[in-house]
Design an enzyme around this catalytic site. Structure first.
Site, mmCIF file in Angstrom:
data_model
loop_
_atom_site.group_PDB
_atom_site.id
_atom_site.type_symbol
_atom_site.label_atom_id
_atom_site.label_comp_id
_atom_site.label_asym_id
_atom_site.label_seq_id
_atom_site.Cartn_x
_atom_site.Cartn_y
_atom_site.Cartn_z
ATOM 1 N N LEU A 18 0.775 -1.476 -0.097
ATOM 2 C CA LEU A 18 0.209 0.118 0.234
ATOM 3 C C LEU A 18 0.863 1.266 0.016
ATOM 4 O O LEU A 18 0.339 2.427 -0.804
ATOM 5 C CB LEU A 18 -0.970 0.113 1.325
ATOM 6 C CG LEU A 18 -2.186 -1.105 1.288
ATOM 7 C CD1 LEU A 18 -2.725 -0.917 2.788
ATOM 8 C CD2 LEU A 18 -3.114 -0.708 0.097
ATOM 9 N N GLY A 19 1.980 1.170 0.569
ATOM 10 C CA GLY A 19 2.786 2.283 0.743
ATOM 11 C C GLY A 19 4.212 2.050 1.449
ATOM 12 O O GLY A 19 4.033 1.088 2.005
ATOM 13 N N MET A 23 9.965 4.441 8.115
ATOM 14 C CA MET A 23 10.395 3.296 9.029
ATOM 15 C C MET A 23 9.871 2.116 8.714
ATOM 16 O O MET A 23 9.624 1.069 9.495
ATOM 17 C CB MET A 23 10.113 3.489 10.559
ATOM 18 C CG MET A 23 10.808 4.949 11.096
ATOM 19 S SD MET A 23 12.592 4.508 11.063
ATOM 20 C CE MET A 23 13.309 6.116 10.838
ATOM 21 N N VAL A 26 3.870 -0.691 4.328
ATOM 22 C CA VAL A 26 2.619 -1.239 4.658
ATOM 23 C C VAL A 26 2.096 -1.777 3.522
ATOM 24 O O VAL A 26 1.929 -1.537 2.338
ATOM 25 C CB VAL A 26 1.635 0.144 5.062
ATOM 26 C CG1 VAL A 26 0.071 -0.070 5.257
ATOM 27 C CG2 VAL A 26 2.466 1.129 5.939
ATOM 28 N N LYS A 41 1.771 -3.592 8.904
ATOM 29 C CA LYS A 41 3.217 -2.454 8.785
ATOM 30 C C LYS A 41 4.295 -3.476 9.245
ATOM 31 O O LYS A 41 4.434 -3.883 10.236
ATOM 32 C CB LYS A 41 2.903 -1.474 9.703
ATOM 33 C CG LYS A 41 4.004 -0.363 9.667
ATOM 34 C CD LYS A 41 3.202 1.131 9.803
ATOM 35 C CE LYS A 41 4.342 2.124 9.176
ATOM 36 N NZ LYS A 41 3.389 3.407 8.954
ATOM 37 N N ASP A 145 2.308 12.330 15.943
ATOM 38 C CA ASP A 145 2.633 12.331 14.633
ATOM 39 C C ASP A 145 1.303 12.732 13.849
ATOM 40 O O ASP A 145 1.006 12.219 12.805
ATOM 41 C CB ASP A 145 3.340 11.358 13.916
ATOM 42 C CG ASP A 145 4.148 11.504 12.561
ATOM 43 O OD1 ASP A 145 4.157 12.722 12.144
ATOM 44 O OD2 ASP A 145 4.411 10.633 11.847
#
Length: 387
Positions: A18-19, A23, A26, A41, A145
């Site tokens: 997905l991306g 760090m 995903v 993740k 974040d």
């Protein structure tokens, strides 16, 4: 890592990436046990170790111990506006988190290039993010974040916060290692503090500022993040209502309070933020009909229109997926959505939507097309309406 790999003793099958973040990666995965899609993740522990200069490789094992403690804290959050954390694992040296899969688009895709949101969207998503922060705060979990990329808008048009607690898990208290986080980081974060729930509220203020004006409160033309850091610590941005027309004074004042340099000067709980945001939701007492609302009242959100706006958004999304942007049903639905936005009390939002629609009709059908001309006429009508 390849598609089809199994994790969790074969329970999770990785279906597609997905991306990629600072760090880790995903992946969209399938939970064979519960028969549902999930997001996995994969944390790049070696990269985490490298970010902590001067530390030995043994840090990786320390991170694993911390990982077990922190994920349990993250999993305590129970909120419809926070992506749930289901599971964690450490398999063949690969540390991973299993999270709720949010089928949607990140908030940053709705903005960018100076584009702002409508008032109804700003109120809806700001309230929902605040609800998620409040639910997390009540179990003593901090995000650290908050930024548009970590706020997903699902297919129902609701906001969900993702990656809750991950910054803490990775021990990224130095904002300079956190990618684009520096655009939304509270002053105390720049001064070395790991931050708390009040730091999250500052970041929410940055996000709301961008929702209303189209840009974060502080930017650097050269992309110098240290310059932006100085701005967060020392400068005061222009109030949103001085940047863009049609912004309610209540929202502008709230954003400026959220952006207070000292944490004790900000709202002290996300639930008080929700109350302040909702002050812009009201039905004008002098209402004489839908055509009068946008023209004769200060910027606001009329709650009588909220469900109709959300249904219109849903139709636009469905028609786009089914027919493509050129189809008449999409164009008609977009006209309806823009008009409802103006009638709800957001003349600026209506004008912006009609301008975008006019530009799209010019591109799709030619500059003389009647739909493009009608859209620009409507844009002019809502621009002329007092904000």
């Amino acid at each position: 890592m390849t598609e089809g790999r199994l994790l969790g003793d074969g329970r999770y099958s990785l279906d597609g990436r997905l991306g990629r973040g600072g760090m880790g990666h995903v992946w969209l995965a399938y939970d064979k046990k519960l028969g549902r899609p999930v997001a996995v993740k994969l944390l790049d522990m070696e990269r985490v170790r490298m970010h902590r200069k001067g530390r030995k490789a043994a840090l990786t094992e320390a991170m694993r111990v911390r990982f077990e403690k922190e994920w349990q804290s993250m999993a305590r959050i129970q909120s419809p506006y926070v992506a749930a954390l289901y599971d964690r694992g450490d398999e063949a040296g690969q540390v991973y988190l299993v999270m709720e899969y949010v089928d949607g688009i990140a908030l940053d895709a709705y903005m960018g290039f100076g584009s702002s949101l409508t008032l109804e969207q700003t109120v809806r998503w700001s309230v929902q993010v605040s609800e998620g922060l409040a639910d997390a705060s009540e179990v003593d979990v901090v995000h650290r974040d908050i930024k548009p990329a970590n706020i997903m808008i699902n297919e129902r048009g609701n906001a969900k916060i993702v990656d809750f607690g991950l910054a803490r898990l990775l021990d990224m208290s130095d904002t300079r290692t956190a990618g684009a986080t520096w655009q939304y980081a509270a002053p105390e974060r720049w001064q070395g503090s790991p931050g708390d729930h009040l730091s999250d509220l500052y970041s929410l203020g940055c996000v709301m500022y961008e929702m209303l004006t189209g840009n974060p409160p502080f930017t650097s033309r050269s992309g110098d993040m240290m310059e932006v850091g100085v701005m967060h610590q020392r400068h005061r941005p222009a109030p949103p209502l001085n940047v863009r027309r049609g912004i309610p004074e209540e929202l502008s004042n709230l954003v400026m309070t959220l952006l207070a340099k000292r944490p004790e000067q900000r709202p002290q709980h996300a639930r008080s933020v929700i109350h302040l945001i909702r002050q812009v939701e009201h039905t004008p007492s002098h209402e004489t009909g839908p055509a009068q609302i946008g023209s004769h009242s200060t910027p606001h959100v009329n709650p009588d229109y909220v469900e109709r706006i959300r249904e219109s958004e849903r139709l636009v999304r469905n028609y786009l997926a089914e027919h493509g942007e050129h189809h008449s049903s999409v164009i008609e639905a977009r006209f309806t959505l823009a008009e409802l936005t103006g009638e709800s009390g957001d003349s600026r939002g209506a004008a912006d939507q009609y301008e975008t629609l006019g530009d799209d009709c010019k591109r799709l059908f030619g500059p003389a097309d009647s739909r493009a001309l009608n859209a620009f006429d409507a844009m002019a009508r809502w621009i002329a309406a007092p904000a």
